[in-house]
Design an enzyme around this catalytic site. Structure first.
Site, short mmCIF file in Angstrom:
data_model
loop_
_atom_site.label_atom_id
_atom_site.label_comp_id
_atom_site.label_asym_id
_atom_site.label_seq_id
_atom_site.Cartn_x
_atom_site.Cartn_y
_atom_site.Cartn_z
N CYS A 1 -14.08 2.97 24.39
CA CYS A 1 -14.71 1.69 24.71
C CYS A 1 -15.99 1.58 23.90
O CYS A 1 -16.50 2.56 23.40
CB CYS A 1 -15.02 1.62 26.19
N ARG B 1 -13.02 -1.71 17.25
CA ARG B 1 -12.45 -0.67 18.11
C ARG B 1 -11.40 -1.21 19.06
O ARG B 1 -10.75 -0.45 19.76
CB ARG B 1 -13.57 -0.04 18.94
N TRP C 1 -11.42 -0.78 26.28
CA TRP C 1 -10.10 -0.61 25.66
C TRP C 1 -9.41 0.34 26.59
O TRP C 1 -9.58 1.54 26.52
CB TRP C 1 -10.26 -0.04 24.26
N ASN D 1 -17.79 5.11 29.65
CA ASN D 1 -16.67 5.35 28.75
C ASN D 1 -16.17 6.75 29.06
O ASN D 1 -16.95 7.69 29.08
CB ASN D 1 -17.22 5.27 27.31
N GLY D 2 -14.90 6.92 29.39
CA GLY D 2 -14.37 8.26 29.70
C GLY D 2 -13.62 8.27 31.01
O GLY D 2 -13.25 7.20 31.53
N GLU E 1 7.46 14.02 8.60
CA GLU E 1 6.21 13.27 8.72
C GLU E 1 5.31 13.52 7.50
O GLU E 1 4.68 12.59 7.00
CB GLU E 1 5.51 13.66 10.02
N LYS F 1 4.00 10.47 5.22
CA LYS F 1 2.57 10.18 4.98
C LYS F 1 2.30 10.11 3.49
O LYS F 1 1.60 9.22 3.01
CB LYS F 1 1.68 11.27 5.59
N GLU G 1 3.78 6.87 1.95
CA GLU G 1 3.24 5.56 2.33
C GLU G 1 1.84 5.30 1.81
O GLU G 1 1.48 4.15 1.59
CB GLU G 1 3.33 5.32 3.83
N HIS H 1 22.52 22.40 0.73
CA HIS H 1 23.66 21.48 0.76
C HIS H 1 23.44 20.25 -0.13
O HIS H 1 24.10 19.24 0.06
CB HIS H 1 23.96 21.06 2.20
N LYS I 1 0.27 -2.75 10.29
CA LYS I 1 0.01 -1.81 11.38
C LYS I 1 1.03 -1.95 12.51
O LYS I 1 1.44 -0.96 13.09
CB LYS I 1 -1.42 -2.00 11.91
C1 F6R Z 1 3.57 5.48 9.62
C2 F6R Z 1 3.54 4.38 10.56
C3 F6R Z 1 4.81 3.73 10.96
C4 F6R Z 1 4.84 3.54 12.48
C5 F6R Z 1 6.05 2.72 12.89
C6 F6R Z 1 6.16 2.60 14.38
O1 F6R Z 1 2.29 5.95 9.34
O2 F6R Z 1 2.50 4.01 11.01
O3 F6R Z 1 5.90 4.46 10.52
O4 F6R Z 1 4.85 4.81 13.08
O5 F6R Z 1 5.96 1.44 12.32
O6 F6R Z 1 5.04 2.00 14.92
P1 F6R Z 1 4.71 2.09 16.46
O7 F6R Z 1 4.44 3.52 16.79
O8 F6R Z 1 3.50 1.23 16.63
O9 F6R Z 1 5.91 1.58 17.19
#
Ligand code: F6R
Length: 608
Positions: free
Chosen positions: A2, A27, A75, A101-102, A484, A488, A491, A507, A603
């Protein structure tokens, strides 16, 4: 998570506080509020939703004469985001107000005690319990607010940053923190408090960083810091910061992604908050108590959340003995999956808005299966659509590439495994307590390791700057982490990378190996090590260059061994994951890519 701001000075406090809250907007928000003393009255004004809702309310009021006040943006980590749960909270006499906050972990016991003494509560929050506890202590300290605060904190367990005001001392604020950020800004004839520096950056660059267990008393012309338990004075130094607003929002880090990677020790702590019984070290997840332990679990998710789910499969099967299927949501929704009524769907989503995951939930519900949402954003669409919600409590994630959210998902999946494992009787109390206490030590180990992990990542990034393709390998629970690591890197640096189960390499992908196609392996001190090692020997036989995340003392001879601290079994993931993230980060940054907003990505993916 928060946003907090406090002000004592010579300017109208309320507009300044609201403007400070606006600067904390990055935030995230679900409600906001301010409090101030004016004409002998302690006023609290709160509104659900965005800050503009609070501003609209304030626009109809005369709020310009108070020169001290405080504000909060919530939040939510749990509890519905509605006005009565918004901060500030007053004690039942209306003479004190608090922003917090907490989480106060023992708030239920404290609430029961205060209720027995006749105290009535208007919200569901632990913060309202705390302000009433302070009010109760005030009776015993003859009205000395600082002593009362100190006494009350002596009884509160958990993590917090708090600012307190009293109608009887209109120009004074008290504040304290434990494991939650709080910083003081020192001005001329005015002083500030903030959860982050941007809250007061236009007014001062002179700051005092408060440490855990310190308490500050603030007026327009003075500030004093004490130990919260003994009230002994503490000498502090004022530091001058040179950050601009953007750097301040990033806490001084170059990118949000880096900040979020470095927040992971706190993320682990926050995910555990309120979920471990302090007496027995057993996991409590009351939000799931009404749901029988699933006979079969279908995990549905996308991207990074899918990788977290895949990691959860290894744990849930091994420890809780629950059969698990992990499904890519965009596939699941268009298949004709056989969903038995004894099954449960676990939808994992940071944003809680991903359309494919949402569609998967709807499909499961139409077949009569209960759905648990493991989400980070409180009140998100997936959280609302799910029958049961477990929040991952990672705080707002701003960088498009997900990092700390995955860490929180892993922590939540581990807790879920222990919780179901105990309920089902597949795990003993001792083995659960053992993993929990090791998990509790991990944040510190990770905190200490992060700077050197980052330095190694940068060294490797420079070495591999011209590489165009990588193979990431792992076995068992390290396989999803290999996926993963590859995701990373792709992307944010736009370098091609494939994640593979190490045993699958022979394989097919082994055909790609040559001196220009390096392998990034996870080869830790676990039961998979001998097998991973022999896969790496196969890579070396084809002159492939190897980076291996490994542990000291293992018999592994590769060009780039990257040593991680040791951790038991699944807990190693909490060290491996940040290393993979840092490698991708340093690669992207070294290559000059737009780390926080990689091309073509959003996002939250609310389209198909
Ligand atoms: C990778 C990334 C995406 C999300 C995916 C699912 O860094 O951010 O692969 O993980 O779009 O998003 P959420 O978790 O918000 O459903």
């Amino acid at each position: 998570m928060c946003g907090i701001i406090g002000y004592c000075g010579h300017r109208p406090a309320v507009p300044l506080v609201v403007e400070g809250l606006r600067r904390l907007e990055y935030r995230g928000y679900d409600s906001a509020g301010v409090s101030f003393v004016q004409a002998g009255q302690l006023s609290v004004i709160r509104a659900e939703g965005k800050l503009s809702a609070l501003e609209q309310k304030l626009a109809t009021m005369h709020v310009f004469s108070a020169t001290s006040g405080m504000g909060h943006t919530r939040w939510a980590t749990h509890g519905v985001p509605v006005e009565r749960n918004a901060h500030p909270h007053r004690d039942h006499s209306g003479r004190l107000a608090i922003i917090h906050n907490g989480i106060i972990e023992n708030y239920e016991a404290l609430k029961a005690e205060l209720t027995a003494k006749g105290c009535e509560f208007r919200s569901d929050t632990d913060s309202e319990v705390l302000v009433n506890l302070i009010a109760e202590c005030l009776k015993a300290t003859g009205g000395d607010v600082m002593q009362a605060l100190s006494k009350a904190l002596g009884r509160a367990e958990g993590a917090y940053a708090i600012v307190l005001m009293s109608v009887d001392h209109p120009g004074t604020l008290w504040a304290t923190r434990v494991a939650s950020p709080l910083v003081m800004g020192v001005g001329t004839g005015e002083n500030f408090l903030g959860s982050d520096i941007p809250a007061f950056l236009p007014y001062t660059r002179d700051v005092v960083f408060l440490e855990d267990g310190e308490l500050v008393r603030l007026t327009a012309s003075s500030w004093e810091v004490f130990r919260a338990d003994t009230l002994e004075p503490v000498a502090k130094t004022v530091s001058r910061i040179n950050w601009d607003v953007q750097a301040a929002e990033k806490g001084g880090y170059k990118h949000f992604m880096l900040k979020e990677i470095f927040e992971q020790p706190k993320v682990i702590r926050d995910c555990l908050l309120g979920r471990i019984d302090p007496a027995t070290s057993q996991v409590r997840l009351p939000e799931l108590d009404a749901l029988p332990v699933p006979e079969r679990l279908h995990i549905v998710a996308c991207g990074t959340s899918f990788h977290a789910g895949l990691w959860g499969l290894y744990l849930l099967e091994k420890y809780a003995k629950i059969p698990v299927q992990v499904e890519i949501a965009s596939e699941f929704r268009y298949r004709e999956p056989i969903l038995d009524k004894s099954g449960v769907v676990l939808a994992i989503s940071q944003s809680g808005e991903t359309m494919d995951t949402m569609a998967g939930i709807k499909l499961a519900k139409s077949r009569g299966l209960p759905v648990i949402g493991l989400c980070n954003v409180v009140g998100s669409s997936i959280a609302r659509e799910s029958d049961y919600v477990l929040y991952s409590q990672a705080g707002p994630e701003i960088s498009v590439a997900s990092t700390k959210a995955m860490c929180s998902q892993l922590a939540a999946l581990l807790l879920l495994t222990l919780y179901w494992g105990r309920r089902k009787g597949t795990m003993s109390e001792d083995s659960c307590a053992g993993l929990v206490s090791e998990l509790q030590t991990l944040p510190k180990i990770l905190e200490d390791a992060l700077p050197s992990l980052r330095a190694s990542a940068l060294r490797l990034a420079k070495h591999f700057a011209e590489t165009t393709s990588f193979l990431f390998l792992g076995r068992g629970p390290n396989f999803p982490l290999a996926l993963e690591g590859a995701l990373k890197l792709k992307e944010i640096s736009y370098i091609h990378a494939e994640g593979y189960a190490a045993g699958e390499m022979k394989h097919g992908p082994i055909a790609l190996i040559d001196p220009h196609f390096p392998t990034f392996a996870i080869a830790l001190d676990d039961e998979f090590f001998p097998k991973v090692k022999s896969n790496l020997v196969e890579v070396q036989a084809r002159a492939g260059e190897i980076v291996a995340l490994t542990n000291e003392g293992l018999d592994l001879h590769v060009e780039h061994p990257w040593l991680l601290p040791r951790a038991t079994g699944p807990l190693a993931a909490f060290l491996t994951l940040p290393a993979l993230q840092l490698f991708a980060y340093e690669m992207a940054d070294y290559l000059g890519k737009d780390v926080d907003q990689p091309r073509n990505l959003a996002k939250s993916v609310t389209v198909e």
